[in-house]
Design an enzyme around this catalytic site. Structure first.
Site, PDB file in Angstrom:
ATOM      1  CG  HIS A  47     -66.802 -14.813  28.421  1.00  0.00           C
ATOM      2  ND1 HIS A  47     -68.086 -14.673  27.970  1.00  0.00           N
ATOM      3  CD2 HIS A  47     -66.056 -15.091  27.317  1.00  0.00           C
ATOM      4  CE1 HIS A  47     -68.110 -14.853  26.649  1.00  0.00           C
ATOM      5  NE2 HIS A  47     -66.910 -15.102  26.236  1.00  0.00           N
ATOM      6  CB  SER A  78     -67.240 -27.760  16.933  1.00  0.00           C
ATOM      7  OG  SER A  78     -67.347 -27.048  15.727  1.00  0.00           O
ATOM      8  CD  GLU A  79     -66.864 -24.543  22.416  1.00  0.00           C
ATOM      9  OE1 GLU A  79     -67.812 -24.644  21.618  1.00  0.00           O
ATOM     10  OE2 GLU A  79     -66.203 -23.486  22.528  1.00  0.00           O
ATOM     11  CD  GLU A 123     -63.521 -23.101  20.344  1.00  0.00           C
ATOM     12  OE1 GLU A 123     -63.530 -21.991  20.885  1.00  0.00           O
ATOM     13  OE2 GLU A 123     -64.448 -23.927  20.470  1.00  0.00           O
ATOM     14  CG  ASP A 175     -68.217 -18.919  31.856  1.00  0.00           C
ATOM     15  OD1 ASP A 175     -68.910 -18.284  32.629  1.00  0.00           O
ATOM     16  OD2 ASP A 175     -66.964 -18.828  31.843  1.00  0.00           O
TER      17      ASP A 175
HETATM   18  C1  LIG Z   1     -69.325 -21.632  22.738  1.00  0.00           C
HETATM   19  C2  LIG Z   1     -68.186 -20.688  22.681  1.00  0.00           C
HETATM   20  N1  LIG Z   1     -66.980 -21.132  22.314  1.00  0.00           N
HETATM   21  C3  LIG Z   1     -65.922 -20.300  22.255  1.00  0.00           C
HETATM   22  C4  LIG Z   1     -66.062 -18.977  22.550  1.00  0.00           C
HETATM   23  C5  LIG Z   1     -64.861 -18.044  22.483  1.00  0.00           C
HETATM   24  N2  LIG Z   1     -65.016 -17.159  21.335  1.00  0.00           N
HETATM   25  C6  LIG Z   1     -65.513 -15.928  21.474  1.00  0.00           C
HETATM   26  S1  LIG Z   1     -65.693 -15.165  20.009  1.00  0.00           S
HETATM   27  C7  LIG Z   1     -65.089 -16.467  19.162  1.00  0.00           C
HETATM   28  C8  LIG Z   1     -64.957 -16.401  17.678  1.00  0.00           C
HETATM   29  C9  LIG Z   1     -66.285 -16.299  17.014  1.00  0.00           C
HETATM   30  O1  LIG Z   1     -66.119 -16.129  15.654  1.00  0.00           O
HETATM   31  P1  LIG Z   1     -67.289 -15.656  14.717  1.00  0.00           P
HETATM   32  O2  LIG Z   1     -68.522 -16.459  15.028  1.00  0.00           O
HETATM   33  O3  LIG Z   1     -66.814 -15.698  13.336  1.00  0.00           O
HETATM   34  O4  LIG Z   1     -67.624 -14.155  15.159  1.00  0.00           O
HETATM   35  P2  LIG Z   1     -66.672 -12.888  15.094  1.00  0.00           P
HETATM   36  O5  LIG Z   1     -65.975 -12.782  16.418  1.00  0.00           O
HETATM   37  O6  LIG Z   1     -65.746 -13.074  13.957  1.00  0.00           O
HETATM   38  O7  LIG Z   1     -67.572 -11.716  14.888  1.00  0.00           O
HETATM   39  C10 LIG Z   1     -64.748 -17.503  20.031  1.00  0.00           C
HETATM   40  C11 LIG Z   1     -64.183 -18.783  19.637  1.00  0.00           C
HETATM   41  C12 LIG Z   1     -67.336 -18.539  22.955  1.00  0.00           C
HETATM   42  N3  LIG Z   1     -67.555 -17.267  23.301  1.00  0.00           N
HETATM   43  N4  LIG Z   1     -68.380 -19.399  22.996  1.00  0.00           N
END
Ligand SMILES: Cc1ncc(C[n+]2csc(CCOP(=O)(O)OP(=O)(O)O)c2C)c(N)n1
Ligand SMILES: Cc1ncc(C[n+]2csc(CCOP(=O)(O)OP(=O)(O)O)c2C)c(N)n1
Ligand SMILES: [Mg+2]
Ligand SMILES: [Mg+2]
Lengths: 340, 328, 328, 340
Positions: free
Chosen positions: D142, D72-73, D41, D98
């Site tokens: 986290h 999409s891990e 990501e 995590d």
């Molecule tokens: C399963 C998982 N993968 C990666 C992350 C790291 N991460 C935190 S927020 C985020 C982006 C999320 O995007 P979105 O769903 O559009 O929400 P937004 O932050 O834009 O409100 C990511 C990849 C996470 N917290 N959980």
């Protein structure tokens, strides 16, 4: 044998298969409390679960309380988490323990942490029942025991019974416990009444968590185990008794909480300990327990604590290799001899 | 029973019949040996689903990749996994495809392009994308076909996998073998849509439903999807509707299946109907087909004997293949 | 700026304004204290997304449930989490909603129906179903609103959760706050569809896209979805399109965001535009709105002071709340 | 210090941040072998990853080799598995450890078992890089270290470096290793050059797996650690040296394979051992190692092996609690005193 078991045998309760005892515990819990409901794959009638453990329950309590789901383990555990917070006592079934890996986030990051993260406001009283274990020719992805993952995750309790009576008594306790409980059922024991059947006390029978059961008393060495391997320990004890070696068999029954005092008490007496479990030995619960015994009883021990666990390999398919993978009586015997 | 203008040439028709018969006869042998107690294993019969694998089987090249599941015997055979090694693996022998260490749920035979067989529902889908990425990076026109059930379309891996394939236009064909049940649960009780192919739109991917018991229609749809993938035009979700004749696994009481539904499905046995159709329309004589069947039967006889007479793996094999080097 | 025939009554309009302003002013205070170094924490600004939470906020009852994510301040406030406890939790104080043990990513306040805030993308979705099951079994008409981002629509939990909700007709509204980015990745680079709402069809669920910066339209769509859920007619997927003014988290260099796109979004600040619209159409006087803002500002002053002067949790708190009983 | 480190310092290599060393290793691997590609990501330009660890690489090698994914891990790890079998050497990034819980099935049931299940036909040469660790106020979801889960899963190798040089040398080895490797990077070290920066040898510098590094020699007690906690051990050693207590600090560097011989060698000399890691102590890798030391050196030990790990709790948010959760110098010191 403990009082519990002796008492129950004294009045000659009917002998049941392990799976029958679990079915009974679920039935009683659902009868006792309308907040108890079940969810999982294939658990409803007509089949009543792929191992028939939930047989009859959807007919008795309705499909709103015995909820058959899609193959969506994360959705199953997530639903259990939410409804538990909302005041229910869901019992979720994960068909085989290896599948925990597809939903572990809901188990560890959510069920296990939500009470803590909310500062105690939102307890998560739920049970995850899962069947597990090698010995059935199911191969590497349907045979694992993974209790160590959850023991390493604060917030989750773990139970792993060895007899039908314990299964019933611990499952009822698990369902009415206010924390998430992982409840591990070794599939080999489900319907094999001859080897794993036993008397089961009727009614709302509960066994408290964190109380080990001395399944056999002895003086020379302590065998600490849980689940199906308790039977292997008992078999080893019987065998060695012929040579005059007296083994005490301590069945932990719950791993979180763990009745360390009972273990220490026994090892204090025998000065020797062997820990036996089916899970891969490396970084298994035996490692934790061995460390704890050394930390507490170092100067009393006559020999280092020995561990007997699954081989450090995935579970192989071929029958002969699968047997070798599993801890067997001869492995336990060899470990005991190392301590003598 | 009439002629089909959409049918492929005779060679292809017979090749499909060969694959279907190989699957059917192999399955029958497994079930009979299991029933008689001569062998013992967990067995997921693919009987009833033969046309689907034959449908993609004849389109694939040896260097194309296939990923499948525990109910995979039909897919293994359609991709050309040799009978001897396959039987030996099912029986857990040292001569098996995986030295007896994987077993039926994990048949692997890279030489014929059968890359992964998984026992975890849905998990083959993201892995298939990996093969697609490799082909894309290599600049080859290899195609990956990944097979899974209707039940698998409800698990997260399906969703993540199809989205990734669509975004990256991977050369992967997603074949949902919809046999209407996931273990003991009818699809309608677990799935929000009527046709799995409707889910393709959620990824901007073409989705198509075909009667998976119609060999010609299945062949056509598979051909289009494989051609698309080979041309670099991206993935397709193909839903092939079919039926499991023998329930989830050997020994299944099938009390959850509708008796009449099953009876009707077995009466419309796609392999039998296809055979009749080939004869009725002059694509082959009874002799032609009987000969194909005899050759297969002889090969199965040979494979069973080979497997039965093969040794179990050496005890030392428990500890090999865990890591590249000896135990860590 | 003209009058809207679809607008709700004046009280509702002002209630929405109150929520939006509470979010905006709270966010501004957080950012200014962070920038000046007076406080330090990981901060995910919801600035730009206020209308969405206000849109469902005014429809919900206190006994309805809300689940949200790390970017959740707007949702917390819309559901009525009190400012003092909220601020104290953000600052890790013993007086916080979670005694300082959860932090901003895990705000929980059951008294106001804010049940779960999760930091794992997508994971709130299956949990929301659990609340829906509870309401369904209880036979109440409570509704659960679960909020998540566009990025979350690509993870497995989304798929499994929506399918389960559809099959069981759970009283859950799935609110995808589509701010066009998931961390540093524009939606189009990661997602197979143009509109997240298109994914609803994969579960036989109604799906609708609304301009999440239009308070009236958002209010209408949320009202319909919540009413459907309350009436036992099942779940809805609502995609509310919006924009994150300050990138993923405080300190984000935003080099991956289009400068003009961001400038345009901030110029069309939905809270500012809504305020102007309320005035222009005579729904409120400048004095009315200023008073609302002043009350909020005073409450924030109070909350900041309360939080700043609150003690850190007692060291013993490390070990409490792990299990129901003392340490195991 | 080992020869390696001394040598590298002798020629005065430029001091780099931990993250820079990882970036360099990725760059070199991609340059060396077209089969190496990255996915995860946000890893591509313009941002180059949320922690900037992959900065510049998509510009240099193209977005077909530095592939930015959806959230999409399971799809990420699955894609890595498939392409690894097909001959690539993917390096997948899981943003924080995590999140392994959402894709653990692909890691343990697939990456970890496929070589075995195929009878050795299909190796899975891939790396999972993940950042981890508490101390940053990120809260319970986290901040975890979960190496014990993977150590308990045969088939996966695990590396966890403590210095920029080790990070580079181990990552290059990991990428060209023929097994799946979990590569753990404690986020606290990424850009803190002052505390965690260090000299990094240029070019294709590799450190073999399974070779521990004695980061400080001593005679009275052996501190066994890995990752960031090695620095805490060194700090403790410096502190206790003032009192005349001489600590040897053994940095394991890789946990699977684990250089048990090096540990035994050191403990054979000192007769005392303390194991330190950030992960929750209960059922952590320290338990395995403690058991191993007791099993092998029981009669030589002057005192039971001590463990210092994370508290048996989720990681709390409040600053003071988070500090208390983490093993600190005073905890290590206390454990050492127990052995003396
Ligand atoms: C399963 C998982 N993968 C990666 C992350 C790291 N991460 C935190 S927020 C985020 C982006 C999320 O995007 P979105 O769903 O559009 O929400 P937004 O932050 O834009 O409100 C990511 C990849 C996470 N917290 N959980
Ligand atoms: C993740 C996971 N959950 C549950 C199972 C148990 N299981 C094995 S097969 C199966 C049914 C799968 O149904 P479908 O995808 O339709 O395939 P079919 O068996 O019908 O070919 C289930 C639930 C599993 N193997 N993996
Ligand atoms: Mg099916
Ligand atoms: Mg977003």
């Amino acid at each position: 044998m403990t009082d519990t078991i002796e008492t129950s045998q004294a009045v000659e309760h009917p002998v049941m298969p392990f799976a029958g005892a679990i079915n009974q515990a679920l039935d009683i819990a659902m009868e006792l409390d309308p907040k108890v409901y079940l969810l999982g794959e294939d658990i409803a009638e007509p089949s009543g679960g792929v191992y028939k453990v939930t047989k009859g329950l959807s007919t008795k309590y309705g499909t709103h309380r015995v909820r058959k789901t899609a193959i969506s383990e994360a959705a199953i555990i997530g639903a259990a988490v939410g409804s538990a917070i909302a005041g229910y006592r869901p019992v979720a079934e994960i068909m085989m323990m290896d599948f925990m890996a597809v939903c572990l986030d809901q188990v560890t990051n959510h069920a296990g942490k939500i009470r803590y993260m909310s500062g105690g406001q939102t307890p998560v009283p739920m049970v995850i029942r899962t069947s597990a274990g090698a010995g059935r020719g199911f191969g590497a992805q349907h045979s694992e025991l993974l209790e160590a993952w959850m023991i390493h995750t604060p917030g989750i309790k773990v139970a792993m019974p060895s007899t039908p009576a314990d299964a019933k008594g611990l499952l009822l306790t698990a369902i009415f416990d206010d924390d998430p409980v992982l409840f591990i059922e070794q599939m080999m024991m489900y319907w094999d009444v001859k080897r794993y059947g036993g008397p089961v006390p009727p009614g709302d029978y509960r066994i408290p968590f964190g109380v080990a059961d001395v399944k056999r008393e002895g003086t020379d060495v302590t065998l600490v185990s849980y689940g199906r391997q308790v039977h292997d320990c008992l078999a080893t004890a019987t065998k060695l008794a012929e040579e005059g070696i007296s083994c005490e068999v301590v069945d932990l029954r719950t791993l979180v909480p763990c009745d360390e005092e009972a273990v220490f008490r026994s090892v204090h007496k025998t000065k020797r300990a062997v820990i036996v479990h089916e899970a891969v030995q490396k970084c298994g619960f035996g490692a934790e327990l061995s460390s704890r015994i050394h930390e507490e009883l170092f100067s009393e021990l006559a020999a280092p604590v020995q561990r007997v666990g699954g081989a450090n390999t995935p579970v192989p398919y071929a029958n002969n290799l699968e047997s070798d993978f599993l801890p067997q009586v001869h492995d336990i015997e060899a470990a005991i001899r190392k301590t003598l | 029973m009439s002629e089909r203008p959409d049918a492929p040439d005779r060679d292809t028709l017979l090749a499909m019949f060969e694959i279907q018969s190989r699957i059917k006869l192999c399955d029958e042998r497994f079930r009979s040996l299991l029933t008689s107690g001569q062998i013992q294993l967990i067995y997921y019969s693919p009987r009833g689903q033969e046309c689907i694998s034959a449908g993609w089987g004849v389109h694939l090249r040896p260097d194309d990749y296939v990923v499948t599941i525990y109910r995979g015997l039909h897919d293994h055979l359609a991709k050309g996994v040799p009978l001897r090694e396959l039987w030996a693996e099912f029986l857990g022998r040292a001569t098996g495809t995986c030295k007896g260490k994987g077993g039926p749920m994990h048949i692997t035979h890279p030489a014929s392009g059968l890359m992964v067989t998984t026992g975890i529902v849905g998990s083959g889908i993201p892995i298939a994308n990996g093969f697609g990425i490799a082909s894309q990076l290599d600049g080859t026109d290899q195609v990956t076909v990944v097979n899974f059930g209707d039940g698998a379309s409800n698990i997260g891996a399906f969703h993540e996998g199809l989205n990734m394939a669509a975004v990256w236009k991977l050369p992967v064909v997603f074949v949902c073998q919809n046999n209407l049940y996931g273990e003991h649960t009818p699809m309608a009780m677990s799935t929000g849509v009527e046709f799995i192919s409707e889910r393709a739109a959620a990824y901007g991917m073409p989705g198509v439903t075909v009667n998976g018991n119609d060999p010609v229609a299945t062949w056509t749809v598979m051909g289009e999807a494989i051609a698309r993938a080979r041309a670099g035009e991206g993935p397709t979700l193909v839903e092939a509707r079919t039926y499991r004749f023998y329930g989830h696994l050997m020994g299944d009481a099938m009390e959850y299946m509708d008796k009449d539904e099953r009876k009707a499905a077995m009466e419309a046995d796609p392999v039998v109907l296809y055979r009749e159709w080939l004869l009725a329309n002059g694509h082959a004589s009874e002799g032609d087909l009987a000969e194909i069947e005899e050759v297969i039967t002889a090969a199965i006889d040979d494979a069973v004997e080979f497997a039965m007479n093969s040794p179990f793996p050496d005890a030392a094999e428990l500890y090999t293949d865990v890591y590249a080097e000896a135990q860590q």
